[in-house]
Design an enzyme around this catalytic site. Structure first.
Site, short mmCIF file in Angstrom:
data_model
loop_
_atom_site.label_atom_id
_atom_site.label_comp_id
_atom_site.label_asym_id
_atom_site.label_seq_id
_atom_site.Cartn_x
_atom_site.Cartn_y
_atom_site.Cartn_z
N GLU A 63 -11.26 0.53 -3.91
CA GLU A 63 -10.66 1.05 -2.67
C GLU A 63 -9.38 1.80 -2.98
OE1 GLU A 63 -10.35 -2.68 -0.70
OE2 GLU A 63 -8.77 -3.39 -2.00
N ASP B 61 0.82 -1.22 0.00
CA ASP B 61 0.00 0.00 0.00
C ASP B 61 0.85 1.27 0.00
OD1 ASP B 61 -1.83 -1.77 2.49
OD2 ASP B 61 -2.24 -1.74 0.32
C1 6LW Z 1 -5.74 -2.11 2.18
C2 6LW Z 1 -6.70 -2.20 1.06
C3 6LW Z 1 -6.57 -3.63 0.68
O1 6LW Z 1 -6.12 -1.17 3.12
O2 6LW Z 1 -5.92 -4.35 1.63
O3 6LW Z 1 -7.31 -5.43 -0.43
C4 6LW Z 1 -5.79 -3.50 2.77
N1 6LW Z 1 -6.99 -4.14 -0.38
O4 6LW Z 1 -6.43 -1.33 -0.02
C5 6LW Z 1 -4.57 -3.84 3.55
O5 6LW Z 1 -3.42 -3.77 2.75
#
Ligand code: 6LW
Length: 505
Positions: free
Chosen positions: A170, A14
Protein backbone atom coordinates in the site's frame (compact mmCIF):
# COMPACT_ATOMS: atom_id res chain seq x y z
CA UNK A 1 25.71 17.02 11.41
CA UNK A 2 23.26 15.40 13.83
CA UNK A 3 19.47 15.59 13.96
CA UNK A 4 16.81 14.05 16.18
CA UNK A 5 14.04 11.71 15.09
CA UNK A 6 11.06 11.97 14.98
CA UNK A 7 11.12 15.29 13.12
CA UNK A 8 7.40 15.73 13.87
CA UNK A 9 6.58 13.96 17.15
CA UNK A 10 3.14 12.84 18.23
CA UNK A 11 0.28 11.56 16.10
CA UNK A 12 1.50 12.50 12.59
CA UNK A 13 1.30 9.32 10.48
CA UNK A 14 1.55 8.60 6.75
CA UNK A 15 3.69 11.69 5.95
CA UNK A 16 3.86 12.99 2.37
CA UNK A 17 6.29 15.70 1.29
CA UNK A 18 7.01 17.94 -1.67
CA UNK A 19 9.53 20.72 -2.36
CA UNK A 20 9.07 24.11 -4.05
CA UNK A 21 12.38 25.88 -4.49
CA UNK A 22 13.97 25.87 -1.03
CA UNK A 23 10.71 25.18 0.81
CA UNK A 24 9.46 21.77 1.92
CA UNK A 25 5.82 21.07 2.72
CA UNK A 26 4.56 17.96 4.51
CA UNK A 27 1.08 16.60 5.31
CA UNK A 28 -0.07 13.77 7.59
CA UNK A 29 -3.25 11.75 8.20
CA UNK A 30 -5.96 13.03 10.55
CA UNK A 31 -8.75 10.37 10.73
CA UNK A 32 -11.74 11.53 12.87
CA UNK A 33 -10.14 14.82 13.91
CA UNK A 34 -11.08 18.25 12.57
CA UNK A 35 -9.63 20.27 10.87
CA UNK A 36 -8.12 17.59 8.68
CA UNK A 37 -4.69 16.95 7.12
CA UNK A 38 -2.30 19.24 9.03
CA UNK A 39 0.32 20.86 6.77
CA UNK A 40 3.85 21.74 7.88
CA UNK A 41 6.64 23.89 6.39
CA UNK A 42 10.42 23.54 6.62
CA UNK A 43 13.49 24.85 4.86
CA UNK A 44 15.92 22.27 6.23
CA UNK A 45 13.82 19.07 6.72
CA UNK A 46 14.63 19.15 10.44
CA UNK A 47 12.78 22.21 11.79
CA UNK A 48 9.06 22.16 10.98
CA UNK A 49 6.22 24.53 11.77
CA UNK A 50 2.55 23.89 11.15
CA UNK A 51 1.08 26.44 8.73
CA UNK A 52 -2.51 25.19 8.75
CA UNK A 53 -4.73 22.36 7.57
CA UNK A 54 -5.80 21.36 4.06
CA UNK A 55 -9.36 20.49 5.15
CA UNK A 56 -10.95 23.27 7.23
CA UNK A 57 -14.60 23.13 6.14
CA UNK A 58 -17.25 20.42 6.66
CA UNK A 59 -17.88 20.53 2.88
CA UNK A 60 -14.30 19.25 2.41
CA UNK A 61 -14.37 16.95 5.42
CA UNK A 62 -17.73 15.32 6.25
CA UNK A 63 -17.05 13.31 9.42
CA UNK A 64 -20.59 12.86 10.75
CA UNK A 65 -20.75 9.57 12.68
CA UNK A 66 -17.19 8.65 11.63
CA UNK A 67 -15.88 5.65 13.59
CA UNK A 68 -12.68 5.89 15.62
CA UNK A 69 -9.72 5.80 13.16
CA UNK A 70 -12.11 6.24 10.25
CA UNK A 71 -12.25 9.48 8.27
CA UNK A 72 -9.06 10.71 6.62
CA UNK A 73 -6.44 8.07 5.92
CA UNK A 74 -3.15 8.63 4.13
CA UNK A 75 -2.67 11.88 2.15
CA UNK A 76 -0.29 12.71 -0.71
CA UNK A 77 0.99 16.25 -1.34
CA UNK A 78 2.32 17.27 -4.74
CA UNK A 79 3.10 20.54 -6.60
CA UNK A 80 2.30 20.83 -10.29
CA UNK A 81 2.03 23.87 -12.56
CA UNK A 82 2.29 26.27 -9.59
CA UNK A 83 -0.60 24.54 -7.82
CA UNK A 84 -0.43 22.42 -4.66
CA UNK A 85 -2.50 19.25 -4.88
CA UNK A 86 -3.40 17.17 -1.81
CA UNK A 87 -5.18 13.88 -2.39
CA UNK A 88 -6.46 11.54 0.29
CA UNK A 89 -9.33 9.21 1.14
CA UNK A 90 -12.22 9.80 3.51
CA UNK A 91 -12.89 6.14 4.21
CA UNK A 92 -16.17 6.93 5.99
CA UNK A 93 -17.28 9.91 3.93
CA UNK A 94 -17.05 9.68 0.18
CA UNK A 95 -13.76 7.96 -0.70
CA UNK A 96 -10.88 9.40 -2.75
CA UNK A 97 -10.66 13.12 -3.49
CA UNK A 98 -8.18 15.91 -3.99
CA UNK A 99 -8.09 19.60 -3.10
CA UNK A 100 -5.87 22.30 -4.58
CA UNK A 101 -4.34 25.57 -3.42
CA UNK A 102 -1.95 28.21 -4.71
CA UNK A 103 -0.93 28.95 -1.10
CA UNK A 104 -0.20 25.82 0.98
CA UNK A 105 -1.39 27.67 4.09
CA UNK A 106 -4.85 27.71 2.43
CA UNK A 107 -7.62 28.16 1.81
CA UNK A 108 -7.83 24.92 -0.14
CA UNK A 109 -10.46 24.20 -2.79
CA UNK A 110 -13.61 22.19 -2.54
CA UNK A 111 -12.99 18.46 -3.04
CA UNK A 112 -12.81 16.90 -6.49
CA UNK A 113 -13.85 13.28 -6.00
CA UNK A 114 -12.12 10.38 -7.78
CA UNK A 115 -13.81 7.03 -8.27
CA UNK A 116 -12.18 3.99 -6.70
CA UNK A 117 -12.38 1.70 -3.67
CA UNK A 118 -9.66 1.33 -1.06
CA UNK A 119 -7.33 4.02 0.32
CA UNK A 120 -3.81 5.53 0.07
CA UNK A 121 -4.56 7.88 -2.79
CA UNK A 122 -1.53 9.33 -4.59
CA UNK A 123 -0.83 11.59 -7.56
CA UNK A 124 1.98 11.66 -10.14
CA UNK A 125 2.41 14.25 -12.91
CA UNK A 126 4.35 13.37 -16.04
CA UNK A 127 4.54 15.04 -19.46
CA UNK A 128 1.33 17.01 -18.90
CA UNK A 129 -0.64 14.01 -17.67
CA UNK A 130 -1.97 13.31 -14.17
CA UNK A 131 -1.83 9.75 -12.88
CA UNK A 132 -3.80 8.65 -9.81
CA UNK A 133 -2.74 5.65 -7.72
CA UNK A 134 -4.49 3.95 -4.83
CA UNK A 135 -4.49 0.69 -2.89
CA UNK A 136 -7.31 -1.83 -2.67
CA UNK A 137 -6.95 -4.55 -0.03
CA UNK A 138 -5.86 -7.25 -0.78
CA UNK A 139 -5.64 -6.77 -4.55
CA UNK A 140 -2.82 -4.28 -4.80
CA UNK A 141 -1.81 -0.88 -6.13
CA UNK A 142 -4.04 0.50 -8.88
CA UNK A 143 -3.48 3.36 -11.33
CA UNK A 144 -5.49 5.37 -13.79
CA UNK A 145 -4.91 8.61 -15.69
CA UNK A 146 -7.31 11.30 -14.49
CA UNK A 147 -8.69 14.62 -15.70
CA UNK A 148 -7.45 17.12 -13.10
CA UNK A 149 -10.40 19.39 -13.78
CA UNK A 150 -13.05 16.78 -12.95
CA UNK A 151 -11.29 13.85 -11.27
CA UNK A 152 -12.74 11.56 -13.95
CA UNK A 153 -10.80 8.45 -14.98
CA UNK A 154 -9.34 8.87 -18.49
CA UNK A 155 -8.12 5.28 -18.78
CA UNK A 156 -9.22 1.93 -17.45
CA UNK A 157 -7.64 1.40 -14.02
CA UNK A 158 -4.96 -1.27 -13.85
CA UNK A 159 -3.21 -3.08 -11.01
CA UNK A 160 0.34 -1.77 -11.16
CA UNK A 161 2.26 -3.92 -8.68
CA UNK A 162 1.56 -6.44 -5.93
CA UNK A 163 4.68 -5.58 -3.96
CA UNK A 164 7.75 -7.65 -3.17
CA UNK A 165 5.87 -10.34 -1.26
CA UNK A 166 4.80 -8.62 1.95
CA UNK A 167 1.12 -8.36 2.81
CA UNK A 168 -0.82 -5.16 1.99
CA UNK A 169 1.42 -3.50 -0.63
CA UNK A 170 0.00 0.00 0.00
CA UNK A 171 1.01 3.65 0.33
CA UNK A 172 2.01 4.03 -3.35
CA UNK A 173 4.04 7.02 -4.57
CA UNK A 174 5.40 7.34 -8.12
CA UNK A 175 8.51 9.32 -9.18
CA UNK A 176 10.48 9.88 -12.43
CA UNK A 177 14.16 9.78 -11.46
CA UNK A 178 16.77 9.63 -14.20
CA UNK A 179 15.79 7.04 -16.81
CA UNK A 180 13.35 5.17 -14.59
CA UNK A 181 9.90 5.48 -13.11
CA UNK A 182 10.06 4.41 -9.45
CA UNK A 183 7.10 3.06 -7.45
CA UNK A 184 7.53 3.34 -3.68
CA UNK A 185 5.24 1.27 -1.45
CA UNK A 186 4.65 0.13 2.10
CA UNK A 187 4.24 -3.57 2.85
CA UNK A 188 3.66 -5.78 5.89
CA UNK A 189 0.93 -3.67 7.50
CA UNK A 190 1.44 -0.63 9.71
CA UNK A 191 2.42 -2.70 12.77
CA UNK A 192 5.75 -4.39 13.61
CA UNK A 193 6.03 -6.03 10.18
CA UNK A 194 5.97 -2.68 8.36
CA UNK A 195 8.48 -1.99 5.57
CA UNK A 196 9.19 0.36 2.69
CA UNK A 197 9.76 -1.31 -0.67
CA UNK A 198 10.42 0.01 -4.17
CA UNK A 199 10.28 -1.08 -7.80
CA UNK A 200 11.22 0.59 -11.10
CA UNK A 201 10.14 0.53 -14.73
CA UNK A 202 10.87 2.14 -18.07
CA UNK A 203 7.25 3.27 -18.33
CA UNK A 204 4.66 4.69 -15.94
CA UNK A 205 2.56 1.54 -16.38
CA UNK A 206 5.31 -1.07 -15.74
CA UNK A 207 6.35 -3.83 -15.90
CA UNK A 208 8.01 -3.30 -12.54
CA UNK A 209 11.39 -4.65 -11.46
CA UNK A 210 11.48 -5.14 -7.68
CA UNK A 211 14.53 -3.67 -5.94
CA UNK A 212 16.97 -6.45 -5.05
CA UNK A 213 17.54 -4.65 -1.75
CA UNK A 214 13.88 -4.74 -0.68
CA UNK A 215 12.79 -3.83 1.93
CA UNK A 216 14.80 -0.61 1.65
CA UNK A 217 13.63 0.35 5.14
CA UNK A 218 12.29 -1.89 7.91
CA UNK A 219 12.72 -2.53 11.62
CA UNK A 220 10.70 -5.75 11.59
CA UNK A 221 12.11 -8.36 14.02
CA UNK A 222 14.76 -5.86 15.20
CA UNK A 223 15.10 -4.75 18.83
CA UNK A 224 15.26 -1.00 18.16
CA UNK A 225 13.69 2.03 19.91
CA UNK A 226 11.92 2.93 16.66
CA UNK A 227 9.44 0.36 15.37
CA UNK A 228 6.83 -0.07 12.59
CA UNK A 229 8.87 2.05 10.11
CA UNK A 230 7.03 2.30 6.80
CA UNK A 231 4.79 4.42 4.57
CA UNK A 232 7.53 6.61 3.11
CA UNK A 233 7.77 9.44 0.61
CA UNK A 234 10.94 10.53 -1.21
CA UNK A 235 12.05 14.11 -1.85
CA UNK A 236 15.12 15.67 -3.47
CA UNK A 237 16.54 18.85 -1.93
CA UNK A 238 17.67 21.78 -4.03
CA UNK A 239 21.30 20.74 -3.41
CA UNK A 240 20.61 17.38 -5.11
CA UNK A 241 20.54 15.32 -1.89
CA UNK A 242 17.75 12.80 -1.39
CA UNK A 243 15.68 12.17 1.71
CA UNK A 244 12.75 10.03 2.86
CA UNK A 245 10.08 10.87 5.40
CA UNK A 246 8.15 7.93 6.82
CA UNK A 247 6.12 6.84 9.83
CA UNK A 248 7.38 5.02 12.89
CA UNK A 249 6.52 4.45 16.54
CA UNK A 250 8.46 4.64 19.81
CA UNK A 251 7.03 1.80 21.92
CA UNK A 252 7.44 1.40 25.69
CA UNK A 253 6.74 -1.28 28.26
CA UNK A 254 6.56 -5.04 27.88
CA UNK A 255 4.79 -6.31 25.86
CA UNK A 256 5.56 -3.17 23.87
CA UNK A 257 2.92 -0.56 23.20
CA UNK A 258 2.96 2.95 21.82
CA UNK A 259 0.94 5.94 22.99
CA UNK A 260 1.95 8.93 20.91
CA UNK A 261 0.63 7.47 17.65
CA UNK A 262 2.67 6.88 14.54
CA UNK A 263 5.09 9.79 14.19
CA UNK A 264 7.00 11.36 11.28
CA UNK A 265 10.68 10.42 10.89
CA UNK A 266 13.43 11.45 8.43
CA UNK A 267 16.28 9.51 6.81
CA UNK A 268 18.94 10.51 4.27
CA UNK A 269 18.94 8.51 1.04
CA UNK A 270 21.81 7.70 -1.32
CA UNK A 271 21.57 5.95 -4.69
CA UNK A 272 23.58 2.83 -5.63
CA UNK A 273 23.19 1.08 -9.01
CA UNK A 274 19.97 2.99 -9.63
CA UNK A 275 18.38 2.00 -6.31
CA UNK A 276 17.87 4.06 -3.13
CA UNK A 277 19.68 3.13 0.09
CA UNK A 278 17.84 4.56 3.12
CA UNK A 279 19.37 5.77 6.39
CA UNK A 280 21.82 3.32 7.95
CA UNK A 281 21.34 0.97 4.99
CA UNK A 282 17.74 0.13 5.80
CA UNK A 283 17.41 1.20 9.42
CA UNK A 284 17.26 4.56 11.23
CA UNK A 285 18.02 5.84 14.70
CA UNK A 286 16.65 8.47 17.07
CA UNK A 287 19.91 10.39 16.59
CA UNK A 288 21.07 10.52 12.97
CA UNK A 289 24.26 11.85 11.43
CA UNK A 290 23.76 13.24 7.92
CA UNK A 291 24.97 15.93 5.54
CA UNK A 292 22.15 18.23 6.61
CA UNK A 293 20.88 21.25 4.72
CA UNK A 294 21.72 24.68 6.16
CA UNK A 295 19.79 24.94 9.42
CA UNK A 296 16.67 27.09 9.34
CA UNK A 297 15.05 26.95 12.78
CA UNK A 298 11.75 28.80 13.22
CA UNK A 299 11.54 31.50 15.88
CA UNK A 300 7.90 30.60 16.48
CA UNK A 301 7.52 27.25 18.24
CA UNK A 302 4.18 25.61 18.86
CA UNK A 303 2.50 27.30 21.82
CA UNK A 304 2.75 25.32 25.03
CA UNK A 305 0.48 27.66 26.99
CA UNK A 306 -2.81 29.03 25.70
CA UNK A 307 -4.36 31.98 27.50
CA UNK A 308 -7.44 31.85 25.22
CA UNK A 309 -7.19 35.61 24.78
CA UNK A 310 -6.92 35.54 20.99
CA UNK A 311 -9.91 35.40 18.59
CA UNK A 312 -8.60 32.17 16.97
CA UNK A 313 -7.09 29.01 18.42
CA UNK A 314 -3.64 27.65 17.43
CA UNK A 315 -3.29 24.99 14.74
CA UNK A 316 -2.39 22.43 17.40
CA UNK A 317 -5.99 22.35 18.64
CA UNK A 318 -8.37 19.74 17.17
CA UNK A 319 -12.03 18.89 17.51
CA UNK A 320 -13.69 15.48 17.17
CA UNK A 321 -15.51 15.12 13.85
CA UNK A 322 -17.45 18.24 12.71
CA UNK A 323 -17.82 20.56 15.77
CA UNK A 324 -20.84 22.75 16.52
CA UNK A 325 -19.16 26.19 16.61
CA UNK A 326 -21.92 27.56 18.85
CA UNK A 327 -20.59 25.43 21.72
CA UNK A 328 -17.16 27.14 21.76
CA UNK A 329 -16.52 30.84 22.45
CA UNK A 330 -13.50 32.98 23.26
CA UNK A 331 -15.66 36.13 23.32
CA UNK A 332 -18.45 35.22 25.79
CA UNK A 333 -15.99 35.79 28.66
CA UNK A 334 -12.93 37.71 27.43
CA UNK A 335 -9.70 35.90 28.21
CA UNK A 336 -11.54 32.60 28.79
CA UNK A 337 -12.56 29.77 26.47
CA UNK A 338 -16.21 28.91 27.11
CA UNK A 339 -17.43 25.39 26.35
CA UNK A 340 -21.10 24.45 26.41
CA UNK A 341 -21.74 20.74 26.67
CA UNK A 342 -23.63 18.95 23.93
CA UNK A 343 -25.95 16.02 24.66
CA UNK A 344 -23.28 13.71 23.18
CA UNK A 345 -20.50 12.35 25.35
CA UNK A 346 -16.88 11.29 24.76
CA UNK A 347 -18.22 7.73 24.30
CA UNK A 348 -20.22 8.65 21.21
CA UNK A 349 -18.99 8.55 17.57
CA UNK A 350 -20.23 12.15 17.40
CA UNK A 351 -18.83 15.64 18.02
CA UNK A 352 -19.06 16.03 21.81
CA UNK A 353 -17.88 19.37 23.14
CA UNK A 354 -14.13 18.63 23.15
CA UNK A 355 -10.99 20.53 22.25
CA UNK A 356 -7.69 18.65 22.36
CA UNK A 357 -4.02 18.75 21.43
CA UNK A 358 -1.75 15.79 20.73
CA UNK A 359 0.32 14.19 23.46
CA UNK A 360 3.77 14.52 21.87
CA UNK A 361 5.98 13.46 24.79
CA UNK A 362 5.74 10.36 26.97
CA UNK A 363 6.72 12.39 30.04
CA UNK A 364 4.47 15.43 29.96
CA UNK A 365 2.00 17.39 32.06
CA UNK A 366 -1.12 19.35 31.20
CA UNK A 367 -2.82 21.79 33.55
CA UNK A 368 -5.90 23.96 33.11
CA UNK A 369 -7.84 26.43 35.23
CA UNK A 370 -11.59 25.79 35.02
CA UNK A 371 -14.56 27.74 36.35
CA UNK A 372 -17.62 25.44 36.27
CA UNK A 373 -20.61 25.29 38.61
CA UNK A 374 -23.02 22.63 37.32
CA UNK A 375 -26.66 23.17 38.21
CA UNK A 376 -27.93 19.70 37.36
CA UNK A 377 -26.58 16.19 37.74
CA UNK A 378 -26.29 15.60 33.97
CA UNK A 379 -23.87 18.49 33.50
CA UNK A 380 -20.17 17.64 33.49
CA UNK A 381 -16.86 19.20 32.38
CA UNK A 382 -13.16 18.61 32.86
CA UNK A 383 -9.83 17.39 31.47
CA UNK A 384 -9.52 14.20 29.41
CA UNK A 385 -6.78 11.91 28.09
CA UNK A 386 -8.40 10.59 24.94
CA UNK A 387 -7.42 7.50 22.96
CA UNK A 388 -10.73 7.30 21.15
CA UNK A 389 -14.42 7.17 22.03
CA UNK A 390 -13.99 3.67 23.45
CA UNK A 391 -10.85 4.43 25.51
CA UNK A 392 -10.40 7.58 27.60
CA UNK A 393 -9.70 8.72 31.16
CA UNK A 394 -11.07 12.00 32.54
CA UNK A 395 -10.99 14.10 35.70
CA UNK A 396 -14.31 15.91 35.74
CA UNK A 397 -16.74 17.90 37.83
CA UNK A 398 -20.48 17.37 38.14
CA UNK A 399 -23.01 17.83 40.90
CA UNK A 400 -24.92 15.39 43.05
CA UNK A 401 -27.82 16.57 45.21
CA UNK A 402 -26.82 20.16 44.42
CA UNK A 403 -23.25 19.65 45.66
CA UNK A 404 -20.22 19.71 43.38
CA UNK A 405 -18.16 16.56 43.17
CA UNK A 406 -14.88 15.84 41.37
CA UNK A 407 -14.24 12.39 39.96
CA UNK A 408 -11.91 10.33 37.78
CA UNK A 409 -13.64 8.05 35.31
CA UNK A 410 -11.90 5.44 33.17
CA UNK A 411 -13.37 3.95 30.01
CA UNK A 412 -11.56 0.94 28.54
CA UNK A 413 -13.66 -0.72 25.84
CA UNK A 414 -17.00 -1.79 27.31
CA UNK A 415 -15.70 -1.23 30.87
CA UNK A 416 -16.42 2.16 32.39
CA UNK A 417 -16.11 3.16 36.01
CA UNK A 418 -15.75 6.17 38.27
CA UNK A 419 -12.63 5.07 40.15
CA UNK A 420 -12.44 7.98 42.62
CA UNK A 421 -14.71 10.82 43.75
CA UNK A 422 -14.54 13.62 46.29
CA UNK A 423 -16.91 16.44 47.32
CA UNK A 424 -15.67 19.70 45.90
CA UNK A 425 -16.03 23.08 47.57
CA UNK A 426 -16.90 26.14 45.49
CA UNK A 427 -14.15 28.02 43.68
CA UNK A 428 -12.16 27.93 40.48
CA UNK A 429 -10.33 24.67 40.07
CA UNK A 430 -6.96 23.63 38.67
CA UNK A 431 -7.00 20.26 36.91
CA UNK A 432 -3.80 18.39 36.04
CA UNK A 433 -2.69 15.20 34.33
CA UNK A 434 0.87 13.99 34.79
CA UNK A 435 1.97 11.47 32.16
CA UNK A 436 4.91 9.10 32.30
CA UNK A 437 5.57 5.90 30.35
CA UNK A 438 3.31 3.81 32.60
CA UNK A 439 0.76 6.09 34.26
CA UNK A 440 -1.56 9.03 33.82
CA UNK A 441 -1.97 10.64 37.27
CA UNK A 442 -4.93 12.95 37.87
CA UNK A 443 -4.67 15.82 40.36
CA UNK A 444 -6.62 18.94 41.29
CA UNK A 445 -6.26 22.05 43.43
CA UNK A 446 -8.87 24.54 44.58
CA UNK A 447 -8.08 28.26 44.40
CA UNK A 448 -4.33 27.59 43.96
CA UNK A 449 -4.10 25.65 47.22
CA UNK A 450 -2.38 22.26 47.63
CA UNK A 451 -2.42 19.68 44.85
CA UNK A 452 -4.45 16.56 45.68
CA UNK A 453 -3.99 13.29 43.77
CA UNK A 454 -7.35 11.72 42.94
CA UNK A 455 -6.48 8.61 40.84
CA UNK A 456 -4.17 7.04 38.27
CA UNK A 457 -4.73 5.04 35.07
CA UNK A 458 -2.35 2.78 33.16
CA UNK A 459 -1.21 4.30 29.88
CA UNK A 460 -1.23 0.85 28.26
CA UNK A 461 -5.03 0.75 27.98
CA UNK A 462 -5.10 3.88 25.81
CA UNK A 463 -2.61 2.42 23.33
CA UNK A 464 -3.23 1.06 19.84
CA UNK A 465 -1.94 -2.33 21.02
CA UNK A 466 -4.85 -2.40 23.52
CA UNK A 467 -7.32 -1.62 20.77
CA UNK A 468 -7.48 2.13 21.40
CA UNK A 469 -6.71 4.79 18.81
CA UNK A 470 -5.81 2.16 16.24
CA UNK A 471 -4.36 4.67 13.76
CA UNK A 472 -4.27 7.80 15.90
CA UNK A 473 -2.52 8.82 19.13
CA UNK A 474 -3.49 10.16 22.56
CA UNK A 475 -4.83 13.68 23.00
CA UNK A 476 -4.97 15.90 26.08
CA UNK A 477 -8.21 17.85 25.95
CA UNK A 478 -10.91 19.80 27.74
CA UNK A 479 -14.54 18.74 27.45
CA UNK A 480 -18.10 19.41 28.58
CA UNK A 481 -21.21 17.27 28.23
CA UNK A 482 -24.88 17.07 29.13
CA UNK A 483 -24.67 13.27 29.26
CA UNK A 484 -27.57 12.80 26.89
CA UNK A 485 -29.53 15.84 28.02
CA UNK A 486 -29.34 19.55 27.17
CA UNK A 487 -26.66 21.51 29.01
CA UNK A 488 -27.35 24.98 30.40
CA UNK A 489 -24.20 25.67 32.41
CA UNK A 490 -21.06 26.67 30.49
CA UNK A 491 -17.60 25.53 31.53
CA UNK A 492 -15.00 28.32 31.31
CA UNK A 493 -11.27 27.67 30.91
CA UNK A 494 -8.82 30.48 31.68
CA UNK A 495 -5.70 28.81 30.30
CA UNK A 496 -4.27 25.45 29.25
CA UNK A 497 -0.59 24.56 29.66
CA UNK A 498 1.38 21.65 28.17
CA UNK A 499 4.72 20.98 29.89
CA UNK A 500 7.46 18.74 28.54
CA UNK A 501 8.84 16.72 31.46
CA UNK A 502 11.70 15.04 29.59
CA UNK A 503 14.75 15.91 27.51
CA UNK A 504 14.60 17.59 24.07
CA UNK A 505 12.21 16.05 21.51
C1 6LW B 1 -2.91 3.99 5.78
C2 6LW B 1 -2.27 2.77 5.23
C3 6LW B 1 -2.04 1.98 6.47
O1 6LW B 1 -3.81 4.55 4.89
O2 6LW B 1 -2.75 2.47 7.52
O3 6LW B 1 -1.53 0.05 7.48
C4 6LW B 1 -3.64 3.45 7.00
N1 6LW B 1 -1.29 0.99 6.57
O4 6LW B 1 -1.08 3.01 4.51
C5 6LW B 1 -3.92 4.51 8.00
O5 6LW B 1 -2.74 5.11 8.46
Amino acid sequence: MRYHNPIIPGFHPDPSICRVGGDFYLVTSSFEYFPGVPIFHSRDLVHWQQIGHCLTRPSQLPLDGCRASGGIWAPTLRYNDAVFCMTTTNVTGGGHFFVTAADPAGEWSEPIWVEGAGFDASLFFDEGRAYFQWYVYPVGIHQTEIDLATGKHLTASRVLWNGSGGRSPEGPHLYKIGDFYYLLAAEGGTEDGHMVTIARSQTVWGPWESCPGNPILSHRSLDRPIQTTGHGDLVQAADGSWWMVFLGTRPVGYPRYHLLGRETFLAPVIWEDGWPVVGNRGTVDLEMDAALLDAHPWNTTESLRDEFDHPSLGFHWNWLRNPDPTRYSVSARPGWLRLLGAESTLNDPASPTFLGRRQRHLKSRVTTLMDFHPQSENEEAGLVVLGDNHHHYEIGITCQAANRVIFVRRKIGTLQAVVAQQPLPEGQILLRVDADEAWYTFRYAIDNKEWLELARGETRYLSSESGAAIFTGTYFGIYATGNGQPCQTPADFDWFEYEIMEGPE
